[in-house]
Scaffold this active site. Sequence first.
Site, PDB file in Angstrom:
ATOM      1  N   GLU A   1      21.954   6.533   3.964  1.00 43.00           N
ATOM      2  CA  GLU A   1      20.894   5.942   3.536  1.00 43.00           C
ATOM      3  C   GLU A   1      19.054   6.518   3.479  1.00 43.00           C
ATOM      4  O   GLU A   1      18.468   6.805   2.583  1.00 43.00           O
ATOM      5  CB  GLU A   1      21.146   3.890   3.260  1.00 43.00           C
ATOM      6  CG  GLU A   1      20.182   4.118   4.266  1.00 43.00           C
ATOM      7  CD  GLU A   1      21.100   4.106   5.389  1.00 43.00           C
ATOM      8  OE1 GLU A   1      22.719   4.343   5.481  1.00 43.00           O
ATOM      9  OE2 GLU A   1      20.810   3.291   6.967  1.00 43.00           O
TER      10      GLU A   1
ATOM     11  N   LYS B   1       0.845  -0.847  -0.249  1.00 45.03           N
ATOM     12  CA  LYS B   1       0.331  -0.355  -0.126  1.00 45.03           C
ATOM     13  C   LYS B   1       1.197   1.376   0.143  1.00 45.03           C
ATOM     14  O   LYS B   1       0.194   2.597  -0.549  1.00 45.03           O
ATOM     15  CB  LYS B   1      -0.450   0.412   0.975  1.00 45.03           C
ATOM     16  CG  LYS B   1      -2.009  -0.410   1.281  1.00 45.03           C
ATOM     17  CD  LYS B   1      -2.966  -0.152   2.230  1.00 45.03           C
ATOM     18  CE  LYS B   1      -2.465  -0.759   3.842  1.00 45.03           C
ATOM     19  NZ  LYS B   1      -2.569  -1.635   4.432  1.00 45.03           N
TER      20      LYS B   1
ATOM     21  N   HIS C   1      23.518   7.602   9.129  1.00 43.29           N
ATOM     22  CA  HIS C   1      22.658   6.618   8.143  1.00 43.29           C
ATOM     23  C   HIS C   1      22.427   8.311   6.737  1.00 43.29           C
ATOM     24  O   HIS C   1      21.441   7.748   6.426  1.00 43.29           O
ATOM     25  CB  HIS C   1      21.407   5.718   8.845  1.00 43.29           C
ATOM     26  CG  HIS C   1      21.629   5.322   9.693  1.00 43.29           C
ATOM     27  ND1 HIS C   1      21.972   4.012   9.341  1.00 43.29           N
ATOM     28  CD2 HIS C   1      21.602   5.426  11.416  1.00 43.29           C
ATOM     29  CE1 HIS C   1      21.991   3.118  10.568  1.00 43.29           C
ATOM     30  NE2 HIS C   1      21.450   4.154  11.922  1.00 43.29           N
TER      31      HIS C   1
ATOM     32  N   CYS D   1      27.157   3.543  10.185  1.00 41.49           N
ATOM     33  CA  CYS D   1      26.852   3.351  11.171  1.00 41.49           C
ATOM     34  C   CYS D   1      27.178   2.678  11.907  1.00 41.49           C
ATOM     35  O   CYS D   1      28.536   2.206  12.546  1.00 41.49           O
ATOM     36  CB  CYS D   1      25.311   3.052  11.696  1.00 41.49           C
ATOM     37  SG  CYS D   1      24.333   3.594  13.652  1.00 41.49           S
TER      38      CYS D   1
ATOM     39  N   GLU E   1      29.738  -1.843  24.137  1.00 42.66           N
ATOM     40  CA  GLU E   1      28.440  -2.535  23.593  1.00 42.66           C
ATOM     41  C   GLU E   1      27.759  -4.381  23.504  1.00 42.66           C
ATOM     42  O   GLU E   1      26.785  -5.056  23.775  1.00 42.66           O
ATOM     43  CB  GLU E   1      27.144  -2.455  22.412  1.00 42.66           C
ATOM     44  CG  GLU E   1      25.942  -2.873  21.839  1.00 42.66           C
ATOM     45  CD  GLU E   1      24.916  -1.712  20.823  1.00 42.66           C
ATOM     46  OE1 GLU E   1      26.507  -1.407  19.876  1.00 42.66           O
ATOM     47  OE2 GLU E   1      23.844  -3.024  19.936  1.00 42.66           O
TER      48      GLU E   1
HETATM   49  N1  GLN Z   1      24.175  -0.357  18.388  1.00 43.64           N
HETATM   50  C1  GLN Z   1      25.001   1.108  17.909  1.00 43.64           C
HETATM   51  C2  GLN Z   1      24.899   2.060  19.101  1.00 43.64           C
HETATM   52  O1  GLN Z   1      23.541   2.178  19.154  1.00 43.64           O
HETATM   53  C3  GLN Z   1      24.657   1.131  16.156  1.00 43.64           C
HETATM   54  C4  GLN Z   1      22.823   1.536  15.572  1.00 43.64           C
HETATM   55  C5  GLN Z   1      23.009   1.241  14.137  1.00 43.64           C
HETATM   56  O2  GLN Z   1      23.737   1.374  13.847  1.00 43.64           O
HETATM   57  N2  GLN Z   1      22.147   2.294  13.925  1.00 43.64           N
HETATM   58  O3  GLN Z   1      25.377   3.095  18.261  1.00 43.64           O
END
Ligand code: GLN
Length: 541
Positions: free
Chosen positions: A513, A18, A511, A382, A406
């Site tokens: 993109e 859609k 990003h 990212c 992380e």
């Molecule tokens: N996990 C990573 C962070 O929080 C990258 C996040 C992502 O790729 N959007 O910085």
Amino acid sequence: MGVKFIFVVGGVLSGLGKGIVTSSIGKLLQSYGYKVTAIKIDPYINIDAGTMRPTEHGEVWVTEDGGEIDQDLGNYERFLGKNIPKKHNITTGQIFLSVIQKERRLEYGGKDVEMIPDIINEIKHRIKSVIGDNDFVLVEVGGTTGDIENLPFLHAIRELGREHPSIFILVTYLPYLKNVGELKTKPTQHAAARLREVGIFPDFIVTRSERRIDEPRINTISKRCFIEKENIIDDPDLESIYLVPLLFHEQGFGKKILKKFGLEPKTENGLKEWEKRVNNLLNSDRIVKIGVVGKYVAHGNSEHKDVYISVLEAIKHACAEIGVKPIIEQIQSTLVEENGTNMLRKYDGIVVPGGFGSKGTEGIIQAIKFCRENNVPFLGLCYGMQMAVIEFARNVCGMKNANTTEVDENTPYPVIDILPEQKKLVEEKKMGASMRLGAYPAILKEGTLVHRLYGKNEICERHRHRYEVNPEFIEKLEENGLVFSGVSPDRKLMEFLELPNHRFFVATQAHPEFKSRFEQPSPLFLGFVKACLEMPQQKTL
Ligand code: GLN
């Protein structure tokens, strides 16, 4: 001219496209010289898509103003070529939250607050708040007619439809039954009947199906759904989503819509550029083979099609401008971990998109090492940039077991660490809409590849992250040859990196993109695809 509404609702099942139908209609109306915008209604209770798992919901789209939204907003931006802010996404959660907050502030003057009219009025108010100077507002209601969830929204659009010049479009699915060899219309008849229950009579029915609709099926739908035959629009599976506006144009869909409002096209030929790019994308002789190594490719026995959708589309946009046909394959990063990097040799370039958490990160790091050592074009986005820093720290700077906190809180070399302001938010479990979100500027270093690609000193890209290059390690990384080619204006955050003496090794904390449009590709993706075309070996289909 007062605003006109075009409401798009779905029947039979979800996932029909859609969003593409809505975006394509928007593109057609734009091509006739009208100002258009679009809203997506998501009937789920979540306030936004930010807390949803990528494997559950697909990609989370980030708007310029930091909204974390359903990916359809991405389609609108890609097709319409303009920024769509976060208020163009309405969820049930937002509507209820706002009504309850108003009630707590006594804004309903002591009366009981009800679904009708209060929830309905809130929805109408939210829809009308985006009108601005647009000629048309397209409103796409997610989900399927007959769902409990989208009922309040259907009531709201029915009311709006009586108050403003409006049309209703039902997008349905015609299953093709192999054993009888025909498309079946019965589910569509039921969907139209469910819509009539709420007082909506569609002006157009767009039929999605595996193959083109034929005359007998058009006749049946026309009779059983009380709709003129010329207002049944064929929308079969196509080789590319960018063909949809052209197919609709062929059927005179845009002009039929204008006619319903008593309007004429203001300009013609508005699709010429679009058509040229579609032709470049689908019919070029040259091909480029690109691998996207990510964490969220496999899902049960199937492959996710839309977790990295903006990345895949951004590659296509660049290819459509350059005139090369892309073959894009998604590779689950755990497979690289298990089988090594030989499987990557067939690609002209590798993209590593965003991600969260530890699973599959070692495979990503191996893939980046492969690109760095073999002069294979690499674009990191990212998490892709964070992994590139880890790879460089470990294998060039000799920082054994370097990592992001992380993945490993006790790493001896925390080259990627949580942003100081994020630490507190996470500890307090403030997880919704709390990442570093939306567009932020970066200052690019003159003489770098990234500066050349963007062609300016300051740029602005969208972000969605909690972690960042740890400032303590920047000097060491630079001494060893890594170039941070873009930084935040206060120089605290590393936004772009690159390796000189490499065909193309570029990564960004942003990003890009999300800013790539079909008719206006991202400079970074353009540079990447051009570098892929310089790879020596000849690739064949
Ligand atoms: N996990 C990573 C962070 O929080 C990258 C996040 C992502 O790729 N959007 O910085």
